[in-house]
Design a protein around this motif. Structure first.
Motif, PDB file in Angstrom:
ATOM      1  N   GLN A  80       0.829  -1.216   0.000  1.00  0.00           N
ATOM      2  CA  GLN A  80       0.000   0.000   0.000  1.00  0.00           C
ATOM      3  C   GLN A  80       0.854   1.253   0.000  1.00  0.00           C
ATOM      4  O   GLN A  80       0.369   2.325  -0.309  1.00  0.00           O
ATOM      5  CB  GLN A  80      -0.965   0.003   1.201  1.00  0.00           C
ATOM      6  CG  GLN A  80      -0.333   0.306   2.545  1.00  0.00           C
ATOM      7  CD  GLN A  80       0.236  -0.915   3.239  1.00  0.00           C
ATOM      8  OE1 GLN A  80       0.270  -1.999   2.696  1.00  0.00           O
ATOM      9  NE2 GLN A  80       0.682  -0.733   4.485  1.00  0.00           N
ATOM     10  N   ARG A  81       2.143   1.114   0.277  1.00  0.00           N
ATOM     11  CA  ARG A  81       3.037   2.272   0.304  1.00  0.00           C
ATOM     12  C   ARG A  81       3.711   2.544  -1.043  1.00  0.00           C
ATOM     13  O   ARG A  81       4.477   3.490  -1.174  1.00  0.00           O
ATOM     14  CB  ARG A  81       4.088   2.090   1.401  1.00  0.00           C
ATOM     15  CG  ARG A  81       3.440   2.057   2.767  1.00  0.00           C
ATOM     16  CD  ARG A  81       4.369   2.437   3.882  1.00  0.00           C
ATOM     17  NE  ARG A  81       3.564   2.634   5.065  1.00  0.00           N
ATOM     18  CZ  ARG A  81       3.308   1.690   5.970  1.00  0.00           C
ATOM     19  NH1 ARG A  81       3.834   0.496   5.827  1.00  0.00           N
ATOM     20  NH2 ARG A  81       2.560   1.952   7.016  1.00  0.00           N
ATOM     21  N   LEU A  82       3.441   1.693  -2.029  1.00  0.00           N
ATOM     22  CA  LEU A  82       3.996   1.939  -3.363  1.00  0.00           C
ATOM     23  C   LEU A  82       3.436   3.234  -3.931  1.00  0.00           C
ATOM     24  O   LEU A  82       2.297   3.606  -3.661  1.00  0.00           O
ATOM     25  CB  LEU A  82       3.631   0.795  -4.310  1.00  0.00           C
ATOM     26  CG  LEU A  82       4.298  -0.550  -4.094  1.00  0.00           C
ATOM     27  CD1 LEU A  82       3.646  -1.606  -4.976  1.00  0.00           C
ATOM     28  CD2 LEU A  82       5.781  -0.470  -4.366  1.00  0.00           C
ATOM     29  N   LYS A  83       4.229   3.884  -4.733  1.00  0.00           N
ATOM     30  CA  LYS A  83       3.732   5.014  -5.511  1.00  0.00           C
ATOM     31  C   LYS A  83       3.142   4.444  -6.800  1.00  0.00           C
ATOM     32  O   LYS A  83       3.521   3.347  -7.228  1.00  0.00           O
ATOM     33  CB  LYS A  83       4.869   5.988  -5.790  1.00  0.00           C
ATOM     34  CG  LYS A  83       5.397   6.636  -4.517  1.00  0.00           C
ATOM     35  CD  LYS A  83       6.417   7.685  -4.803  1.00  0.00           C
ATOM     36  CE  LYS A  83       6.929   8.411  -3.600  1.00  0.00           C
ATOM     37  NZ  LYS A  83       6.513   8.037  -2.295  1.00  0.00           N
ATOM     38  N   LEU A  84       2.233   5.174  -7.423  1.00  0.00           N
ATOM     39  CA  LEU A  84       1.543   4.665  -8.607  1.00  0.00           C
ATOM     40  C   LEU A  84       2.524   4.293  -9.713  1.00  0.00           C
ATOM     41  O   LEU A  84       2.384   3.233 -10.332  1.00  0.00           O
ATOM     42  CB  LEU A  84       0.511   5.678  -9.113  1.00  0.00           C
ATOM     43  CG  LEU A  84      -0.312   5.225 -10.306  1.00  0.00           C
ATOM     44  CD1 LEU A  84      -1.053   3.920 -10.006  1.00  0.00           C
ATOM     45  CD2 LEU A  84      -1.280   6.314 -10.713  1.00  0.00           C
ATOM     46  N   HIS A  85       3.541   5.120  -9.958  1.00  0.00           N
ATOM     47  CA  HIS A  85       4.492   4.797 -11.024  1.00  0.00           C
ATOM     48  C   HIS A  85       5.282   3.527 -10.694  1.00  0.00           C
ATOM     49  O   HIS A  85       5.622   2.757 -11.588  1.00  0.00           O
ATOM     50  CB  HIS A  85       5.423   5.982 -11.329  1.00  0.00           C
ATOM     51  CG  HIS A  85       6.454   6.246 -10.284  1.00  0.00           C
ATOM     52  ND1 HIS A  85       6.214   7.027  -9.183  1.00  0.00           N
ATOM     53  CD2 HIS A  85       7.742   5.822 -10.182  1.00  0.00           C
ATOM     54  CE1 HIS A  85       7.319   7.078  -8.432  1.00  0.00           C
ATOM     55  NE2 HIS A  85       8.251   6.353  -9.025  1.00  0.00           N
ATOM     56  N   GLN A  86       5.555   3.269  -9.404  1.00  0.00           N
ATOM     57  CA  GLN A  86       6.257   2.050  -9.019  1.00  0.00           C
ATOM     58  C   GLN A  86       5.371   0.830  -9.268  1.00  0.00           C
ATOM     59  O   GLN A  86       5.831  -0.168  -9.835  1.00  0.00           O
ATOM     60  CB  GLN A  86       6.667   2.115  -7.541  1.00  0.00           C
ATOM     61  CG  GLN A  86       7.700   3.185  -7.261  1.00  0.00           C
ATOM     62  CD  GLN A  86       7.876   3.462  -5.783  1.00  0.00           C
ATOM     63  OE1 GLN A  86       6.953   3.294  -4.973  1.00  0.00           O
ATOM     64  NE2 GLN A  86       9.079   3.902  -5.405  1.00  0.00           N
ATOM     65  N   LEU A  87       4.114   0.919  -8.852  1.00  0.00           N
ATOM     66  CA  LEU A  87       3.165  -0.166  -9.103  1.00  0.00           C
ATOM     67  C   LEU A  87       3.071  -0.452 -10.590  1.00  0.00           C
ATOM     68  O   LEU A  87       3.160  -1.610 -11.019  1.00  0.00           O
ATOM     69  CB  LEU A  87       1.786   0.181  -8.542  1.00  0.00           C
ATOM     70  CG  LEU A  87       0.669  -0.808  -8.865  1.00  0.00           C
ATOM     71  CD1 LEU A  87       0.946  -2.182  -8.280  1.00  0.00           C
ATOM     72  CD2 LEU A  87      -0.668  -0.260  -8.394  1.00  0.00           C
ATOM     73  N   GLU A 118      -3.488   7.870  -2.951  1.00  0.00           N
ATOM     74  CA  GLU A 118      -3.099   7.049  -4.109  1.00  0.00           C
ATOM     75  C   GLU A 118      -4.013   5.839  -4.283  1.00  0.00           C
ATOM     76  O   GLU A 118      -4.178   5.337  -5.374  1.00  0.00           O
ATOM     77  CB  GLU A 118      -1.639   6.582  -3.982  1.00  0.00           C
ATOM     78  CG  GLU A 118      -0.635   7.674  -4.112  1.00  0.00           C
ATOM     79  CD  GLU A 118      -0.024   7.769  -5.494  1.00  0.00           C
ATOM     80  OE1 GLU A 118      -0.396   7.004  -6.399  1.00  0.00           O
ATOM     81  OE2 GLU A 118       0.843   8.633  -5.663  1.00  0.00           O
ATOM     82  N   LYS A 119      -4.559   5.323  -3.165  1.00  0.00           N
ATOM     83  CA  LYS A 119      -5.452   4.152  -3.182  1.00  0.00           C
ATOM     84  C   LYS A 119      -4.821   2.985  -3.935  1.00  0.00           C
ATOM     85  O   LYS A 119      -5.424   2.363  -4.801  1.00  0.00           O
ATOM     86  CB  LYS A 119      -6.809   4.522  -3.760  1.00  0.00           C
ATOM     87  CG  LYS A 119      -7.516   5.573  -2.942  1.00  0.00           C
ATOM     88  CD  LYS A 119      -8.897   5.882  -3.457  1.00  0.00           C
ATOM     89  CE  LYS A 119      -9.507   6.942  -2.558  1.00  0.00           C
ATOM     90  NZ  LYS A 119     -10.842   7.282  -2.886  1.00  0.00           N
ATOM     91  N   ILE A 120      -3.577   2.707  -3.579  1.00  0.00           N
ATOM     92  CA  ILE A 120      -2.810   1.663  -4.265  1.00  0.00           C
ATOM     93  C   ILE A 120      -3.464   0.293  -4.122  1.00  0.00           C
ATOM     94  O   ILE A 120      -3.500  -0.483  -5.081  1.00  0.00           O
ATOM     95  CB  ILE A 120      -1.343   1.649  -3.764  1.00  0.00           C
ATOM     96  CG1 ILE A 120      -0.621   2.924  -4.216  1.00  0.00           C
ATOM     97  CG2 ILE A 120      -0.604   0.408  -4.246  1.00  0.00           C
ATOM     98  CD1 ILE A 120      -0.502   3.121  -5.719  1.00  0.00           C
ATOM     99  N   CYS A 121      -3.995  -0.011  -2.939  1.00  0.00           N
ATOM    100  CA  CYS A 121      -4.648  -1.322  -2.775  1.00  0.00           C
ATOM    101  C   CYS A 121      -5.817  -1.493  -3.742  1.00  0.00           C
ATOM    102  O   CYS A 121      -6.011  -2.578  -4.284  1.00  0.00           O
ATOM    103  CB  CYS A 121      -5.123  -1.516  -1.341  1.00  0.00           C
ATOM    104  SG  CYS A 121      -3.799  -2.057  -0.250  1.00  0.00           S
TER     105      CYS A 121
END
Length: 168
Positions: A80-87, A118-121
């Motif tokens: 959940q701590r990833l940044k969108l570009h990393q994901l 970011e709502k990575i999850c």
């Protein structure tokens, strides 16, 4: 593991996501190249695991992943701590290679407002459910961190050799 390409393991704090991740890595490490990505700075515990043969990298170095090592699994702790570009980079890399991604996350456990925004999850879930490399989701439900027997087990597992060849 499954023939699916990507996985998400979700659970609240204390449900054992990180413990499960390291246990999966330990099981795979004798057969496959496994990379663990930690989304924070590495600590002494990480360094001890690296000495025992675990391939652990901080997120800041993810672009330096050695693709010549034929990595088959990338396990990402605290996803959940990833940044969108990393994901997106991980998903793209998995899409053009044989690498399977396993995300370990708690979408409610964020350190900064930007992580929540970011709502990575949600994005990982969308990718797992509807992306081109669909996968599976797993939800851990009960807390294990306060279990005394489990705490003793954790201490024992950290002292075990990684493979039978390490035994004297």
């Amino acid at each position: 593991m499954s023939s699916k390409k990507n996985f998400l393991v979700q659970g609240k704090p204390g449900t054992g996501k990180s413990l499960l991740m390291y246990d999966i890595a330990k099981e795979l490490i004798d057969r496959e190249q496994v990379l663990i990505i930690h989304t924070g700075k590495l600590n002494d515990g990480h360094r001890k695991l690296i000495e025992k043969g675990f391939n652990i990298s901080p997120i800041k170095q993810y672009k330096k992943i050695d693709t010549d090592k034929k990595i088959k699994y990338i396990l990402i702790d605290e996803s959940q701590r990833l940044k969108l570009h990393q994901l997106n980079d991980f998903i793209e890399y998995s899409g053009r290679s044989d690498v399977k991604l396993v995300f370990f996350a708690d979408g409610e456990q964020t350190l900064h407002k930007s992580e929540a925004n970011e709502k990575i999850c949600e994005k990982i879930t969308f990718h797992i459910e509807q992306g081109q490399n669909q996968g599976e989701k797993f939800k851990l439900k009960s807390k294990i961190r306060s279990n005394i027997d489990l705490a003793q087990f954790i201490l024992k597992i950290l002292t075990l050799p990684l493979s039978l060849s390490d035994k004297e």
